[in-house]
Design an enzyme around this catalytic site. Structure first.
Site, mmCIF file in Angstrom:
data_model
loop_
_atom_site.group_PDB
_atom_site.id
_atom_site.type_symbol
_atom_site.label_atom_id
_atom_site.label_comp_id
_atom_site.label_asym_id
_atom_site.label_seq_id
_atom_site.Cartn_x
_atom_site.Cartn_y
_atom_site.Cartn_z
ATOM 1 N N GLN A 173 35.115 -29.254 103.117
ATOM 2 C CA GLN A 173 35.138 -29.175 101.653
ATOM 3 C C GLN A 173 36.490 -29.753 101.229
ATOM 4 O OE1 GLN A 173 33.210 -28.525 98.973
ATOM 5 N NE2 GLN A 173 35.047 -28.982 97.782
ATOM 6 N N GLN A 175 37.456 -31.321 98.127
ATOM 7 C CA GLN A 175 37.950 -31.133 96.764
ATOM 8 C C GLN A 175 38.620 -29.756 96.652
ATOM 9 O OE1 GLN A 175 34.997 -31.188 93.610
ATOM 10 N NE2 GLN A 175 36.459 -31.872 92.079
ATOM 11 N N GLY A 302 28.421 -23.759 94.908
ATOM 12 C CA GLY A 302 27.002 -23.986 94.685
ATOM 13 C C GLY A 302 26.633 -25.345 95.233
ATOM 14 N N GLY A 303 27.404 -26.328 94.834
ATOM 15 C CA GLY A 303 27.157 -27.675 95.317
ATOM 16 C C GLY A 303 28.437 -28.478 95.310
ATOM 17 N N MET A 304 28.458 -29.536 96.101
ATOM 18 C CA MET A 304 29.596 -30.448 96.114
ATOM 19 C C MET A 304 29.034 -31.863 96.171
ATOM 20 S SD MET A 304 32.820 -30.969 96.053
ATOM 21 C CE MET A 304 33.358 -32.669 95.932
ATOM 22 N N GLU A 305 29.488 -32.665 95.200
ATOM 23 C CA GLU A 305 28.877 -33.969 94.948
ATOM 24 C C GLU A 305 29.330 -35.060 95.926
ATOM 25 O OE1 GLU A 305 31.114 -32.313 93.134
ATOM 26 O OE2 GLU A 305 32.510 -33.631 92.086
ATOM 27 N N ASN A 306 29.383 -34.787 97.206
ATOM 28 C CA ASN A 306 29.801 -35.817 98.148
ATOM 29 C C ASN A 306 28.866 -37.018 98.009
ATOM 30 O OD1 ASN A 306 31.950 -34.267 99.254
ATOM 31 N ND2 ASN A 306 30.402 -33.009 100.258
ATOM 32 N N HIS A 329 23.111 -31.233 88.296
ATOM 33 C CA HIS A 329 24.558 -31.276 88.118
ATOM 34 C C HIS A 329 25.212 -32.181 89.172
ATOM 35 C CE1 HIS A 329 28.540 -29.518 87.042
ATOM 36 N NE2 HIS A 329 28.793 -29.789 88.322
ATOM 37 N N GLU A 330 24.912 -31.926 90.428
ATOM 38 C CA GLU A 330 25.567 -32.717 91.490
ATOM 39 C C GLU A 330 25.138 -34.182 91.428
ATOM 40 O OE1 GLU A 330 27.970 -31.199 92.555
ATOM 41 O OE2 GLU A 330 27.319 -29.147 92.175
ATOM 42 N N HIS A 333 27.079 -36.089 88.860
ATOM 43 C CA HIS A 333 28.418 -36.506 89.314
ATOM 44 C C HIS A 333 28.410 -37.919 89.912
ATOM 45 C CE1 HIS A 333 31.199 -33.234 88.682
ATOM 46 N NE2 HIS A 333 30.469 -32.350 89.342
ATOM 47 N N GLU A 352 33.951 -32.538 85.187
ATOM 48 C CA GLU A 352 32.989 -31.427 85.097
ATOM 49 C C GLU A 352 32.351 -31.277 83.718
ATOM 50 O OE1 GLU A 352 31.795 -30.189 87.635
ATOM 51 O OE2 GLU A 352 33.297 -30.676 89.170
ATOM 52 N N ASP A 409 43.161 -25.798 92.198
ATOM 53 C CA ASP A 409 42.067 -24.842 92.162
ATOM 54 C C ASP A 409 42.131 -23.966 90.907
ATOM 55 O OD1 ASP A 409 39.881 -24.242 93.861
ATOM 56 O OD2 ASP A 409 40.728 -22.236 94.166
ATOM 57 N N TYR A 417 34.267 -27.043 82.523
ATOM 58 C CA TYR A 417 32.814 -27.208 82.552
ATOM 59 C C TYR A 417 32.192 -27.064 81.170
ATOM 60 C CZ TYR A 417 32.832 -26.851 87.684
ATOM 61 O OH TYR A 417 33.033 -27.074 89.013
ATOM 62 N N ARG A 590 29.431 -17.765 98.644
ATOM 63 C CA ARG A 590 29.637 -18.560 97.429
ATOM 64 C C ARG A 590 30.590 -17.824 96.489
ATOM 65 N NH1 ARG A 590 24.617 -20.530 93.645
ATOM 66 N NH2 ARG A 590 25.858 -21.616 92.062
ATOM 67 N N LYS A 592 31.639 -18.129 93.473
ATOM 68 C CA LYS A 592 31.233 -17.785 92.113
ATOM 69 C C LYS A 592 30.537 -16.417 92.057
ATOM 70 C CE LYS A 592 27.299 -18.918 89.611
ATOM 71 N NZ LYS A 592 26.293 -19.779 88.986
HETATM 72 N N1 BES Z 1 32.736 -30.515 92.216
HETATM 73 C C1 BES Z 1 32.300 -29.188 91.966
HETATM 74 C C2 BES Z 1 32.814 -28.198 92.951
HETATM 75 C C3 BES Z 1 34.319 -28.143 93.090
HETATM 76 C C4 BES Z 1 35.155 -28.338 92.012
HETATM 77 C C5 BES Z 1 34.870 -27.876 94.312
HETATM 78 C C6 BES Z 1 36.544 -28.291 92.184
HETATM 79 C C7 BES Z 1 36.245 -27.813 94.474
HETATM 80 C C8 BES Z 1 37.089 -28.030 93.404
HETATM 81 C C9 BES Z 1 30.777 -29.115 91.899
HETATM 82 O O1 BES Z 1 30.180 -30.214 91.294
HETATM 83 C C10 BES Z 1 30.413 -27.937 91.043
HETATM 84 O O2 BES Z 1 30.750 -27.967 89.895
HETATM 85 N N2 BES Z 1 29.737 -26.951 91.584
HETATM 86 C C11 BES Z 1 29.287 -25.784 90.867
HETATM 87 C C12 BES Z 1 27.852 -25.903 90.498
HETATM 88 C C13 BES Z 1 27.537 -26.211 89.113
HETATM 89 C C14 BES Z 1 26.059 -26.173 88.830
HETATM 90 C C15 BES Z 1 28.364 -25.657 88.033
HETATM 91 C C16 BES Z 1 29.391 -24.591 91.787
HETATM 92 O O3 BES Z 1 29.685 -24.778 92.963
HETATM 93 O O4 BES Z 1 29.164 -23.481 91.339
HETATM 94 ZN ZN ZN Z 2 30.567 -30.236 89.192
#
Ligand code: BES
Ligand code: ZN
Length: 635
Positions: A173, A175, A302-306, A329-330, A333, A352, A409, A417, A590, A592
């Site tokens: 990971q 980012q 939740g996801g990472m837009e690699n 969402h991803e 990106h 975001e 972070d 967002y 996760r 969140k």
């Molecule tokens: N790029 C982010 C995740 C991220 C941001 C990782 C900053 C590290 C530093 C990813 O696109 C994201 O926003 N994920 C969200 C999901 C979304 C539906 C809001 C998540 O992981 O909750």
């Molecule tokens: Zn995002």
């Protein structure tokens, strides 16, 4: 090598061009402003990235050849990172970012002549600069290195932590600034590189990256990758494990463990449709394939837009496709973020906020406005909570952040967002959807494969949309949204028809109607989430049990519903949910979900003890991204 984009030409006219992507400026040395090109003048003023030691205006990397081996026994990645570089200043050093890396040897040129290097002092969050001695004509450097146990980007999972329970698993990971913990790299989102990679893994495992990927395991454990589009370092990604691939459409597919693949194929069957909807909105998808990799549950996001390969949590496998806005969402990106990139982490909202706006548009396209409205209302609630948490006057509630001296972070809040999203929705309302879509199309085209920043975006907005119209400028209210804490007073609050019906049912329950007689037919997880969020802080055991019996919250297979429900069971000491809570916390990584749940637990002395007891057991399953946050909270 460098071609001028139409937008750079446009900026030249304004004398602004140089503030675009540092790394791309040309280099002849000149002395007076008069003789400098506009780009060079800009280069001198370009905002630098306070989260990287690199000096791209002096010496910058353009391409990476990575040759590494992944050792699961030692939990080490080792090998060589070779860079094609441009020594712009013709000076005698190039600087890369590292954190916790062991640098073994550095070589110059394709012939690999050893050179000297030094590691500068360690700085909190940032790690240490790797300063390599080069010659004015040096165009290739090779860094031989290995990772250490402090590599926060890496999570090494033992077989027990996977769905299949037989093989270990690794994922990265990167980012925001963790790429430097597994690759020595110029780790700034304002610098882009192409890459190729050769990765050796145990024969029984497969490797995938944010690049052109294999679709099958081979019997050598050696995999090669190619990423031909230039990307910022935070999109460097690798995962190794027992995984299989199944296609969804021509251009889309899924990687997952064998035990998870079929559930994932069902859940994400609409990803092809999403890609079609996204292209219709903002232009051609520029990355060839779009695949997903479903990770084990410890994945911290939740996801990472690699690029080409979004990494996603298995907690969205709800069996009813109800949590797929995360995929939208991803995918979004691929335009906002990967194609047009925030130049520094202070401009994170450009990644975001745009992506949330775009995500809601994709969902509206596929499921209709009523569906997207629900997501907007939930997002607005999240935003209100964040504003309360941070305080309405906190500078961190402005879109444009100032993260100097802090971990980027800390910028990862719903401000970027949701406030970002509502700002864009506000512009859409002011100028109309058609004009706004045209504008966004042009924005993505103009800045494609470049980094941007808040000022550049706002200049583009003024030039392309506001065009000197004072009334429009006033309604768009750049100052209020971007530079002022909180929300502008006159902002439009989102509403939802489907939620209005939920609110009615909720009121009926509050005035005595039994839970099992409420109108809840056809509710999606969003309606349930809205319902659960409305529950009062104080509830009786009887009320909780009644709801649980009627709706089966404690045994829900939907992670969003569960995570919201646990907040109430914790507050009100509803012990019937304790076992489910324990299972959730020991399986899911996760952040969140974890943060609000542990916070709710830690609110009372007894709860805090319980939280600490669970945390000790659960922590080995969490990624460093999550434990860094939770350690601070639970100590
Ligand atoms: N790029 C982010 C995740 C991220 C941001 C990782 C900053 C590290 C530093 C990813 O696109 C994201 O926003 N994920 C969200 C999901 C979304 C539906 C809001 C998540 O992981 O909750
Ligand atoms: Zn995002």
């Amino acid at each position: 090598m460098y071609t001028m984009t139409p937008y750079r030409k446009f900026l030249l006219g304004l004398g602004l061009a140089g503030s675009l992507q540092l790394g791309a400026c040309s280099t002849q040395t000149t002395t007076t402003d008069e003789t400098m090109t506009a780009e060079q003048q800009g280069m001198a003023q370009a905002p630098s990235d306070v989260h990287s030691f690199a000096k791209p205006a002096e010496a910058v990397a353009h391409h990476l050849d990575l040759d590494i081996a992944v050792n699961f026994d030692q939990k080490v990645i080792s090998g060589k990172a070779s860079y094609q570089i441009e020594n712009k200043a013709k000076g005698n050093e190039i600087i890369f970012d590292t954190r916790g890396l062991e640098i073994e040897q550095v070589y110059l040129g394709k012939e690999q002549t050893p050179t000297t290097f030094k590691l500068g002092d360690e700085k909190e969050f940032l790690g240490r600069p790797l300063i390599i001695a080069i010659q004015p004509e040096t165009d290739y450097v090779t860094i031989q290195y290995r990772t250490t146990a402090t590599a926060d980007a890496l999570q090494w999972l033992n077989p027990q932590q996977t769905a299949g329970k037989k093989h270990p698993f690794l994922f990265t990971q990167s980012q925001a600034i963790l790429a430097r913990t597994w690759i020595p790299i110029q780790d700034s989102p304002g610098i882009r590189i192409t890459y190729s990679a050769k990765v050796q893994v145990p024969k029984e495992l497969m490797a995938v990256m944010s690049a052109e990927n294999p679709q099958q395991k081979n019997n050598t454990g050696s995999y090669t990758f190619e990423m031909r589009q230039a990307i910022p370092s935070y999109l460097m990604a690798l995962s190794v494990g027992d995984m299989v691939f199944k296609p969804i459409g021509q251009q889309t597919g899924i990687y997952a463990e064998p035990a998870t693949i079929d559930a994932a194929v069902y859940e994400f069957a609409e990803m092809d449709k999403m890609l079609v909807a996204a292209e219709k909105l903002y232009g051609k998808y520029r990355w060839d394939r779009y695949d997903l990799l479903v990770l084990p549950p410890s994945f911290p996001f939740g996801g990472m837009e690699n690029p080409r390969l979004t990494f996603v949590t298995p907690t969205v496998l709800a069996k009813d496709r109800s949590l797929t806005s995360l995929i939208a969402h991803e995918l979004a990106h691929s335009w906002s973020g990967n194609l047009v990139t925030n130049g520094t982490w202070d401009d994170f909202w450009l990644n975001e906020g745009f992506t949330v706006y775009f995500e809601r548009r994709i969902m509206e396209e596929i499921y209709g406005k009523d569906y997207a409205d629900m997501l907007n209302v939930l997002g607005y609630q999240d935003l209100q909570h964040t504003l309360e948490d941070l305080g309405p006057n906190s500078d961190d509630t402005r879109l444009k952040l100032d993260l100097e001296g802090r971990d980027p972070d800390e910028g990862l809040t719903d401000i970027a967002y949701e406030k970002g999203n509502f700002f864009l929705q506000n512009i859409e309302r002011v100028v109309g959807r058609e004009r706004f879509d045209q504008f966004l199309n042009k924005y993505f085209q103009t800045f494609a494969f470049q980094s941007t920043n808040t000022d550049l975006f706002l200049d583009f907005l003024r030039k392309e949309l506001i065009q000197g119209d004072e009334k429009i400028a006033e309604q768009i209210n750049i100052e209020g949204w971007v530079y002022t804490p909180g929300l502008p007073e006159d902002h439009a609050k989102p509403t939802s028809k489907r939620f209005a019906q939920v609110e009615e049912s909720f009121k009926a329950w509050q005035s005595g109607k039994p839970a099992n007689q409420l109108q809840t037919k056809d509710w999606s997880s969003h309606e349930w989430l809205h319902f659960i969020r409305m529950l009062p802080e104080q509830m009786s055991q009887q009320q909780l049990a009644e709801l649980d019996k009627a709706f089966g919250f404690t045994n829900s297979g939907n992670s969003e519903v569960l995570a919201a429900w646990f907040i109430h069971t914790i507050r009100n000491n509803y012990t019937a949910a304790d076992q489910a809570l324990d299972n959730f916390l020991t399986n899911v990584g996760r952040r969140k979900f974890l943060v609000p749940i542990y916070k709710a637990l830690a609110a009372t002395p007894a709860g805090k003890k319980k939280a600490q007891e669970i945390y000790v057991r659960a922590k080995p399953n969490y990624h460093a991204v999550s434990t860094n946050t939770l350690d601070a909270m639970l100590k």
